[in-house]
Scaffold this motif. Structure first.
Motif, PDB file in Angstrom:
ATOM      1  N   TRP A 151      31.925  83.176 113.801  1.00  0.00           N
ATOM      2  CA  TRP A 151      32.474  84.296 114.584  1.00  0.00           C
ATOM      3  C   TRP A 151      32.329  85.637 113.857  1.00  0.00           C
ATOM      4  CZ3 TRP A 151      36.348  86.660 111.947  1.00  0.00           C
ATOM      5  CH2 TRP A 151      37.163  85.894 111.106  1.00  0.00           C
ATOM      6  N   VAL A 152      31.987  85.610 112.590  1.00  0.00           N
ATOM      7  CA  VAL A 152      31.803  86.894 111.879  1.00  0.00           C
ATOM      8  C   VAL A 152      30.412  87.447 112.216  1.00  0.00           C
ATOM      9  CG1 VAL A 152      31.697  88.059 109.636  1.00  0.00           C
ATOM     10  CG2 VAL A 152      33.369  86.251 110.014  1.00  0.00           C
ATOM     11  N   LYS A 153      30.392  88.480 113.050  1.00  0.00           N
ATOM     12  CA  LYS A 153      29.123  89.097 113.473  1.00  0.00           C
ATOM     13  C   LYS A 153      28.961  90.469 112.824  1.00  0.00           C
ATOM     14  CE  LYS A 153      28.542  86.191 117.152  1.00  0.00           C
ATOM     15  NZ  LYS A 153      28.333  84.884 116.602  1.00  0.00           N
ATOM     16  N   GLU A 154      30.096  91.013 112.358  1.00  0.00           N
ATOM     17  CA  GLU A 154      30.074  92.327 111.705  1.00  0.00           C
ATOM     18  C   GLU A 154      30.870  92.248 110.416  1.00  0.00           C
ATOM     19  OE1 GLU A 154      31.653  95.211 114.380  1.00  0.00           O
ATOM     20  OE2 GLU A 154      29.826  95.235 115.580  1.00  0.00           O
ATOM     21  N   LEU A 155      30.370  92.961 109.404  1.00  0.00           N
ATOM     22  CA  LEU A 155      31.022  92.900 108.106  1.00  0.00           C
ATOM     23  C   LEU A 155      31.011  94.292 107.474  1.00  0.00           C
ATOM     24  CD1 LEU A 155      32.037  91.055 105.703  1.00  0.00           C
ATOM     25  CD2 LEU A 155      29.656  90.948 104.981  1.00  0.00           C
ATOM     26  N   HIS A 156      32.152  94.695 106.942  1.00  0.00           N
ATOM     27  CA  HIS A 156      32.189  95.918 106.138  1.00  0.00           C
ATOM     28  C   HIS A 156      31.945  95.498 104.695  1.00  0.00           C
ATOM     29  CE1 HIS A 156      33.730  98.525 109.331  1.00  0.00           C
ATOM     30  NE2 HIS A 156      34.185  97.380 109.801  1.00  0.00           N
ATOM     31  N   ALA A 157      31.176  96.284 103.979  1.00  0.00           N
ATOM     32  CA  ALA A 157      30.878  95.920 102.590  1.00  0.00           C
ATOM     33  C   ALA A 157      30.930  97.171 101.742  1.00  0.00           C
ATOM     34  CB  ALA A 157      29.497  95.278 102.496  1.00  0.00           C
ATOM     35  N   SER A 158      31.427  96.997 100.517  1.00  0.00           N
ATOM     36  CA  SER A 158      31.514  98.141  99.609  1.00  0.00           C
ATOM     37  C   SER A 158      31.269  97.672  98.183  1.00  0.00           C
ATOM     38  CB  SER A 158      32.907  98.774  99.706  1.00  0.00           C
ATOM     39  OG  SER A 158      32.999  99.863  98.811  1.00  0.00           O
ATOM     40  N   SER A 159      30.516  98.469  97.447  1.00  0.00           N
ATOM     41  CA  SER A 159      30.402  98.230  96.005  1.00  0.00           C
ATOM     42  C   SER A 159      29.957  99.518  95.335  1.00  0.00           C
ATOM     43  CB  SER A 159      29.481  97.052  95.681  1.00  0.00           C
ATOM     44  OG  SER A 159      28.196  97.321  96.099  1.00  0.00           O
ATOM     45  N   LEU A 160      29.677  99.416  94.041  1.00  0.00           N
ATOM     46  CA  LEU A 160      29.370 100.633  93.285  1.00  0.00           C
ATOM     47  C   LEU A 160      28.014 101.236  93.660  1.00  0.00           C
ATOM     48  CD1 LEU A 160      30.421  99.404  89.721  1.00  0.00           C
ATOM     49  CD2 LEU A 160      31.676 100.977  91.205  1.00  0.00           C
ATOM     50  N   LYS A 204      18.850  90.893 103.121  1.00  0.00           N
ATOM     51  CA  LYS A 204      18.027  89.815 103.665  1.00  0.00           C
ATOM     52  C   LYS A 204      18.908  88.671 104.191  1.00  0.00           C
ATOM     53  CE  LYS A 204      14.243  87.249 101.866  1.00  0.00           C
ATOM     54  NZ  LYS A 204      13.548  86.947 100.629  1.00  0.00           N
ATOM     55  N   ARG A 205      19.931  88.339 103.406  1.00  0.00           N
ATOM     56  CA  ARG A 205      20.814  87.230 103.826  1.00  0.00           C
ATOM     57  C   ARG A 205      21.625  87.618 105.067  1.00  0.00           C
ATOM     58  NH1 ARG A 205      20.572  85.981  98.278  1.00  0.00           N
ATOM     59  NH2 ARG A 205      19.852  83.839  98.098  1.00  0.00           N
ATOM     60  N   ALA A 206      22.016  88.893 105.161  1.00  0.00           N
ATOM     61  CA  ALA A 206      22.778  89.342 106.337  1.00  0.00           C
ATOM     62  C   ALA A 206      21.888  89.256 107.582  1.00  0.00           C
ATOM     63  CB  ALA A 206      23.267  90.766 106.122  1.00  0.00           C
ATOM     64  N   ARG A 207      20.615  89.662 107.439  1.00  0.00           N
ATOM     65  CA  ARG A 207      19.677  89.582 108.581  1.00  0.00           C
ATOM     66  C   ARG A 207      19.520  88.142 109.029  1.00  0.00           C
ATOM     67  NH1 ARG A 207      16.600  93.710 106.243  1.00  0.00           N
ATOM     68  NH2 ARG A 207      15.328  92.211 105.113  1.00  0.00           N
ATOM     69  N   LYS A 208      19.334  87.256 108.035  1.00  0.00           N
ATOM     70  CA  LYS A 208      19.122  85.844 108.336  1.00  0.00           C
ATOM     71  C   LYS A 208      20.321  85.251 109.081  1.00  0.00           C
ATOM     72  CE  LYS A 208      17.348  81.774 106.051  1.00  0.00           C
ATOM     73  NZ  LYS A 208      17.203  81.125 104.770  1.00  0.00           N
ATOM     74  N   ARG A 209      21.505  85.684 108.715  1.00  0.00           N
ATOM     75  CA  ARG A 209      22.741  85.155 109.304  1.00  0.00           C
ATOM     76  C   ARG A 209      23.164  85.973 110.535  1.00  0.00           C
ATOM     77  NH1 ARG A 209      26.539  84.717 111.167  1.00  0.00           N
ATOM     78  NH2 ARG A 209      28.547  83.965 110.470  1.00  0.00           N
TER      79      ARG A 209
END
Ligand SMILES: C[S@@+](CC[C@H](N)C(=O)[O-])C[C@H]1O[C@@H](n2cnc3c(N)ncnc32)[C@H](O)[C@@H]1O
Length: 236
Positions: free
Chosen positions: A65-74, A84-89
């Motif tokens: 059910w996770v189709k959207e994800l917020h992501a943060s890093s330095l 690449k992994r986000a595209r694949k999933r």
């Protein structure tokens, strides 16, 4: 190291090494962690943040059910391997560069915050967990997985010797990290809302100690929060 060089090191060599050392055991632990997200009923507004995704090794384990994800890093962008992994999933990622203390989101923003193998790299773990507590919505969960020792005395001599080199090569990751529930409770989480499991990483326990994984739930203000009688956790 210059900025371009350190970015190249992180996204190519370091993320590559993380992929290489991603053992079956580690994959299974990630799967286990994400079951704590899968057992909840999502709504149209359920929102998820991952901090420090690195090579994106968590991405294959997110519930469908996770189709959207917020992501943060330095880093200025989501690292290429994670993209690449986000595209694949088939997950759309909204990325923001930000420091772990002073996360670039308002308070009460997310139902879930995921941060794995990050605490070991941070000098101010309490400050980081406090930030997670701030951006979680009431009733939201922080999913964590990290390596640490049960106590400072438990660290092996060899691990102690390798710690300075490891720190340099592994982006500040400390082999001396000691697990403390107080890192969570001083951030605002209640001890009864903290669920921690311990695993011995096969082949690496002499180096890193144990793997601690689980979740911490931010206590909701609403009174209809379902609690498990035994552990005081959200029924799951
Ligand atoms: C061992 S990797 C873990 C990556 C990923 N979360 C995983 O589970 O595979 C450690 C990550 O911590 C991040 N990191 C290191 N120092 C940091 C800091 N001071 N603040 C935020 N992230 C940091 C690095 O960018 C790196 O991606």
């Amino acid at each position: 190291m210059g900025q371009a060089m350190s970015r190249w090191y992180e996204t190519t060599l370091f993320d590559g090494a993380m992929e290489l050392f991603e053992s079956n055991t580690q994959r299974k632990l990630r799967q286990r962690l994400f079951q704590y997200m899968d057992c909840d009923e999502p709504t149209n507004t359920t929102s998820v943040l991952e901090i420090g995704a690195g090579a994106g090794l968590n991405l294959p384990h997110y519930p469908v059910w996770v189709k959207e994800l917020h992501a943060s890093s330095l880093s200025p962008d989501l690292p290429p391997k994670a993209k690449k992994r986000a595209r694949k999933r088939n997950i759309k990622v909204y990325y923001k560069q930000g420091k772990p203390i002073g996360l670039p989101y308002p308070e009460n923003s997310f139902d879930y915050v995921v941060a794995t193998l990050i605490l070991c790299s941070l000098p101010d773990r309490e400050g980081f967990v406090k930030e997670i507590y701030r951006v979680l919505k009431p009733g939201g969960k922080y999913l964590f997985m990290d390596h640490a020792w049960q106590s400072a005395e438990a660290q092996t001599h060899l691990s102690r010797m390798l710690a300075p080199l490891h720190r340099r090569l592994a982006l500040g990751c400390s082999l001396k990290s000691v697990w403390a529930d107080s890192v969570f409770t001083s951030a605002g989480f209640k001890r009864e809302d903290l669920h921690v499991e311990e695993e011995i990483p096969k082949g690496f326990s002499w180096l890193v100690g144990k793997i601690f994984l689980g979740y911490a739930t931010k206590r909701p203000e609403a009174s209809d929060f379902k609690m498990d009688d035994r552990h005081g956790q959200r029924a799951c």
